[in-house]
Design a protein around this motif. Structure first.
Motif, PDB file in Angstrom:
ATOM      1  N   ALA A   1      19.782  37.818  -8.074  1.00  0.00           N
ATOM      2  CA  ALA A   1      19.423  38.848  -7.100  1.00  0.00           C
ATOM      3  C   ALA A   1      18.107  39.513  -7.479  1.00  0.00           C
ATOM      4  O   ALA A   1      17.240  39.749  -6.618  1.00  0.00           O
ATOM      5  N   LEU A   2      17.905  39.806  -8.759  1.00  0.00           N
ATOM      6  CA  LEU A   2      16.667  40.457  -9.202  1.00  0.00           C
ATOM      7  C   LEU A   2      15.462  39.542  -8.996  1.00  0.00           C
ATOM      8  O   LEU A   2      14.403  39.975  -8.513  1.00  0.00           O
ATOM      9  N   LEU A   3      15.603  38.262  -9.348  1.00  0.00           N
ATOM     10  CA  LEU A   3      14.471  37.336  -9.221  1.00  0.00           C
ATOM     11  C   LEU A   3      14.093  37.116  -7.753  1.00  0.00           C
ATOM     12  O   LEU A   3      12.902  37.088  -7.397  1.00  0.00           O
ATOM     13  N   LEU A   4      15.101  36.976  -6.879  1.00  0.00           N
ATOM     14  CA  LEU A   4      14.803  36.806  -5.460  1.00  0.00           C
ATOM     15  C   LEU A   4      14.146  38.052  -4.881  1.00  0.00           C
ATOM     16  O   LEU A   4      13.174  37.968  -4.110  1.00  0.00           O
ATOM     17  N   GLU A   5      14.690  39.210  -5.254  1.00  0.00           N
ATOM     18  CA  GLU A   5      14.121  40.469  -4.774  1.00  0.00           C
ATOM     19  C   GLU A   5      12.662  40.607  -5.222  1.00  0.00           C
ATOM     20  O   GLU A   5      11.782  40.958  -4.420  1.00  0.00           O
ATOM     21  N   SER A   6      12.404  40.325  -6.479  1.00  0.00           N
ATOM     22  CA  SER A   6      11.043  40.444  -7.008  1.00  0.00           C
ATOM     23  C   SER A   6      10.092  39.474  -6.316  1.00  0.00           C
ATOM     24  O   SER A   6       8.930  39.809  -6.000  1.00  0.00           O
ATOM     25  N   LEU A   7      10.564  38.254  -6.068  1.00  0.00           N
ATOM     26  CA  LEU A   7       9.725  37.250  -5.409  1.00  0.00           C
ATOM     27  C   LEU A   7       9.347  37.686  -3.995  1.00  0.00           C
ATOM     28  O   LEU A   7       8.173  37.601  -3.584  1.00  0.00           O
ATOM     29  N   ILE A   8      10.348  38.168  -3.250  1.00  0.00           N
ATOM     30  CA  ILE A   8      10.085  38.570  -1.859  1.00  0.00           C
ATOM     31  C   ILE A   8       9.195  39.806  -1.810  1.00  0.00           C
ATOM     32  O   ILE A   8       8.275  39.900  -0.981  1.00  0.00           O
ATOM     33  N   PHE A   9       9.435  40.782  -2.698  1.00  0.00           N
ATOM     34  CA  PHE A   9       8.596  41.977  -2.726  1.00  0.00           C
ATOM     35  C   PHE A   9       7.143  41.655  -3.115  1.00  0.00           C
ATOM     36  O   PHE A   9       6.207  42.380  -2.752  1.00  0.00           O
ATOM     37  N   SER A  10       6.967  40.561  -3.856  1.00  0.00           N
ATOM     38  CA  SER A  10       5.607  40.211  -4.313  1.00  0.00           C
ATOM     39  C   SER A  10       4.732  39.679  -3.188  1.00  0.00           C
ATOM     40  O   SER A  10       3.488  39.810  -3.235  1.00  0.00           O
TER      41      SER A  10
ATOM     42  N   GLY B   1      28.831  43.859  -3.040  1.00  0.00           N
ATOM     43  CA  GLY B   1      27.812  44.900  -2.993  1.00  0.00           C
ATOM     44  C   GLY B   1      27.199  45.116  -1.627  1.00  0.00           C
ATOM     45  O   GLY B   1      26.090  45.636  -1.524  1.00  0.00           O
ATOM     46  N   TRP B   2      27.919  44.749  -0.565  1.00  0.00           N
ATOM     47  CA  TRP B   2      27.316  44.797   0.765  1.00  0.00           C
ATOM     48  C   TRP B   2      27.037  46.216   1.236  1.00  0.00           C
ATOM     49  O   TRP B   2      26.062  46.452   1.946  1.00  0.00           O
ATOM     50  N   LEU B   3      27.885  47.181   0.869  1.00  0.00           N
ATOM     51  CA  LEU B   3      27.727  48.532   1.398  1.00  0.00           C
ATOM     52  C   LEU B   3      26.437  49.178   0.895  1.00  0.00           C
ATOM     53  O   LEU B   3      25.637  49.732   1.681  1.00  0.00           O
ATOM     54  N   VAL B   4      26.191  49.114  -0.411  1.00  0.00           N
ATOM     55  CA  VAL B   4      24.958  49.663  -0.971  1.00  0.00           C
ATOM     56  C   VAL B   4      23.752  48.908  -0.437  1.00  0.00           C
ATOM     57  O   VAL B   4      22.712  49.504  -0.119  1.00  0.00           O
ATOM     58  N   THR B   5      23.890  47.586  -0.322  1.00  0.00           N
ATOM     59  CA  THR B   5      22.780  46.775   0.184  1.00  0.00           C
ATOM     60  C   THR B   5      22.414  47.183   1.605  1.00  0.00           C
ATOM     61  O   THR B   5      21.224  47.354   1.946  1.00  0.00           O
ATOM     62  N   ALA B   6      23.422  47.328   2.467  1.00  0.00           N
ATOM     63  CA  ALA B   6      23.161  47.720   3.850  1.00  0.00           C
ATOM     64  C   ALA B   6      22.537  49.113   3.922  1.00  0.00           C
ATOM     65  O   ALA B   6      21.623  49.354   4.717  1.00  0.00           O
TER      66      ALA B   6
ATOM     67  N   GLY C   1      13.788  41.584   1.072  1.00  0.00           N
ATOM     68  CA  GLY C   1      13.856  41.689  -0.386  1.00  0.00           C
ATOM     69  C   GLY C   1      15.064  42.460  -0.876  1.00  0.00           C
ATOM     70  O   GLY C   1      15.537  42.246  -2.003  1.00  0.00           O
ATOM     71  N   ILE C   2      15.589  43.352  -0.045  1.00  0.00           N
ATOM     72  CA  ILE C   2      16.770  44.134  -0.438  1.00  0.00           C
ATOM     73  C   ILE C   2      18.059  43.336  -0.270  1.00  0.00           C
ATOM     74  O   ILE C   2      19.025  43.529  -1.014  1.00  0.00           O
ATOM     75  N   LEU C   3      18.079  42.420   0.676  1.00  0.00           N
ATOM     76  CA  LEU C   3      19.313  41.684   0.980  1.00  0.00           C
ATOM     77  C   LEU C   3      19.923  40.940  -0.213  1.00  0.00           C
ATOM     78  O   LEU C   3      21.149  40.857  -0.317  1.00  0.00           O
ATOM     79  N   PRO C   4      19.150  40.353  -1.137  1.00  0.00           N
ATOM     80  CA  PRO C   4      19.788  39.684  -2.293  1.00  0.00           C
ATOM     81  C   PRO C   4      20.671  40.597  -3.145  1.00  0.00           C
ATOM     82  O   PRO C   4      21.499  40.100  -3.924  1.00  0.00           O
ATOM     83  N   LEU C   5      20.525  41.923  -3.004  1.00  0.00           N
ATOM     84  CA  LEU C   5      21.366  42.835  -3.773  1.00  0.00           C
ATOM     85  C   LEU C   5      22.844  42.687  -3.415  1.00  0.00           C
ATOM     86  O   LEU C   5      23.718  43.138  -4.148  1.00  0.00           O
ATOM     87  N   GLY C   6      23.099  42.044  -2.274  1.00  0.00           N
ATOM     88  CA  GLY C   6      24.498  41.831  -1.890  1.00  0.00           C
ATOM     89  C   GLY C   6      25.270  40.976  -2.867  1.00  0.00           C
ATOM     90  O   GLY C   6      26.504  41.040  -2.912  1.00  0.00           O
ATOM     91  N   VAL C   7      24.579  40.164  -3.682  1.00  0.00           N
ATOM     92  CA  VAL C   7      25.273  39.317  -4.666  1.00  0.00           C
ATOM     93  C   VAL C   7      25.020  39.800  -6.091  1.00  0.00           C
ATOM     94  O   VAL C   7      25.230  39.048  -7.046  1.00  0.00           O
ATOM     95  N   ARG C   8      24.592  41.063  -6.223  1.00  0.00           N
ATOM     96  CA  ARG C   8      24.222  41.553  -7.562  1.00  0.00           C
ATOM     97  C   ARG C   8      25.410  41.655  -8.511  1.00  0.00           C
ATOM     98  O   ARG C   8      25.228  41.628  -9.727  1.00  0.00           O
TER      99      ARG C   8
ATOM    100  N   LEU D   1      13.574  51.972  -5.573  1.00  0.00           N
ATOM    101  CA  LEU D   1      14.976  52.229  -5.905  1.00  0.00           C
ATOM    102  C   LEU D   1      15.779  50.936  -5.907  1.00  0.00           C
ATOM    103  O   LEU D   1      16.648  50.722  -6.777  1.00  0.00           O
ATOM    104  N   ALA D   2      15.506  50.052  -4.947  1.00  0.00           N
ATOM    105  CA  ALA D   2      16.210  48.761  -4.896  1.00  0.00           C
ATOM    106  C   ALA D   2      15.924  47.936  -6.149  1.00  0.00           C
ATOM    107  O   ALA D   2      16.813  47.268  -6.689  1.00  0.00           O
ATOM    108  N   ALA D   3      14.686  47.993  -6.638  1.00  0.00           N
ATOM    109  CA  ALA D   3      14.345  47.269  -7.868  1.00  0.00           C
ATOM    110  C   ALA D   3      15.114  47.836  -9.059  1.00  0.00           C
ATOM    111  O   ALA D   3      15.595  47.091  -9.922  1.00  0.00           O
ATOM    112  N   ALA D   4      15.244  49.160  -9.109  1.00  0.00           N
ATOM    113  CA  ALA D   4      16.002  49.785 -10.198  1.00  0.00           C
ATOM    114  C   ALA D   4      17.476  49.392 -10.130  1.00  0.00           C
ATOM    115  O   ALA D   4      18.131  49.151 -11.160  1.00  0.00           O
ATOM    116  N   VAL D   5      18.032  49.321  -8.911  1.00  0.00           N
ATOM    117  CA  VAL D   5      19.426  48.890  -8.744  1.00  0.00           C
ATOM    118  C   VAL D   5      19.613  47.472  -9.254  1.00  0.00           C
ATOM    119  O   VAL D   5      20.615  47.143  -9.916  1.00  0.00           O
TER     120      VAL D   5
END
Length: 389
Positions: A75-84, A24-29, A61-68, A100-104
């Protein structure tokens, strides 16, 4: 245009880099870049806290989406933690890309996650929405409950995509299994064909060779005729085997028989006559222009029955009768006997009669065989017009 070594090396390097990155690197980047641009262009009242630090947390916070695709819930838990973290420190900024990243991330849990574990994505996504509203000075908390419901349908959309993919994979597996079964059936058909060709030809050649050995001293001309028949039969067997061997590579067997059943049986009778088994063939006028699979089946049944007569019967004659009765072909092969004891390796294996029955059954027909007086009779009933099963 030829590819230069330099260009080829660059392409190879890009492929190596791409393979080293998560799926998922392309969408993440793309999301990370979009978040940085949005943060830089946002109005002062939209950003809560130091803009550079908020930017660091948003991009991180968006970078964990690379392993979604492999670890969606992580990826969701890490993203949520960093955004918090920036929300707790300075308040919630009004930025679209992080939402949008959270929705992804929630969608990825439904798309790639495993039930029931991935269901945790719904309360996490809803909780982040409520938390954002609670720390956003420009948003009412009451409105957040409505927005939090979006987590349900976003997750459900991901589940629907996963179910569709699993169904498609199951259908493909079924198709592959049917293809493997068809290939196995094709190999079995080829094996039966090779058995029939070899059993028939070797039996004829053995009988003719024995006759030649008995006649060579007293009747050399007849012995020479018998050896010529051995040669002709061997060449015919080689031609038939060569016509079957390509099917092992191509995966499709084709019977080299015309739809003229009477002609095919007459040719078979000529070969048997050369082996001193005189065959009388009688056919109806209605047996012309039959489906090729029916012609092939009847030809194999008659050939196997005559080969058995040649090997196991002392009779010098056999009768073949083929007629149509109410949409069926009735095939009868009779020799008057008597039987002779097997000798010199000519004992039967039982595969011939079983092969005849299997061929007829594949077309919806049947074969019966048994003694008739001192001799032996084979009877087959095969539909004149069939759809091969």
């Amino acid at each position: 245009m030829a590819t230069t070594p330099c260009h080829s090396g660059q392409v190879e390097t890009l492929h190596r880099i791409k393979s080293a990155l998560p799926d998922g690197w392309l969408v993440t980047a793309a999301l990370a870049c979009a978040a940085a641009v949005e943060l830089a262009a946002a109005a002062p009242e939209q950003v809560q806290g130091p803009r550079p630090l908020v930017g660091v947390f948003v991009v991180a916070g968006i970078l964990p989406l690379g392993v979604r695709t492999t670890r969606p819930l992580t990826a969701l838990l890490l993203e949520s933690l960093i955004f918090s973290v920036p929300m707790l420190l300075w308040g919630a900024s009004q930025l679209a890309v992080p939402a949008l990243a959270a929705a992804v991330a929630v969608f990825a849990c439904g798309r790639y996650g495993q039930m029931p574990r991935s269901l945790l994505a719904v309360p996490v996504g809803a909780g982040m929405t409520v938390m954002h509203a609670a720390f956003d000075p420009l948003t009412e908390v009451a409105d957040a409950w409505v927005w939090s419901l979006n987590s349900i349908w976003v997750f459900g959309l991901g589940v629907w995509f996963q179910s569709k993919e699993q169904l498609s994979r199951a259908l493909q597996d079924q198709s592959d299994e049917r293809a493997r079964a068809a290939a196995a059936e094709e190999r079995l058909t080829i094996a039966r064909d090779l058995h029939d060709v070899l059993a028939h030809s070797l039996s004829v050649m053995t009988v003719q060779a024995e006759a030649a050995a008995a006649l060579v001293a007293d009747q050399p001309e007849k012995a020479r005729t018998a050896m010529e028949a051995v040669s002709d039969t061997g060449r015919g067997a080689l031609r038939e085997i060569r016509s079957l061997l390509p099917t092992l590579r191509d995966g499709a067997a084709e019977d080299d028989l015309s739809t003229d059943l009477a002609q095919a049986l007459r040719s078979l009778a000529v070969r048997m006559n050369q082996a001193s088994l005189h065959v009388d063939v009688r056919t109806d006028s209605d047996v012309s222009h039959l489906p090729p699979e029916v012609v092939a089946c009847v030809h194999h049944v008659v050939r196997e029955a005559l080969t058995n007569s040649l090997r196991y019967s002392a009779a010098d004659r056999a009768a073949v009768d083929v007629r149509t009765v109410g949409g069926w072909l009735e095939v009868q092969v009779v020799d008057p006997g008597p039987a002779k004891a097997p000798h010199r390796g000519l004992g039967g294996s039982g595969l011939g009669l079983r092969g005849m029955s299997e061929r007829a059954a594949a077309l919806g027909g049947e074969v019966s065989a048994g003694p008739q007086g001192a001799g032996f009779r084979v009877v087959a009933r095969i539909p004149a017009a069939v759809a091969v099963r």
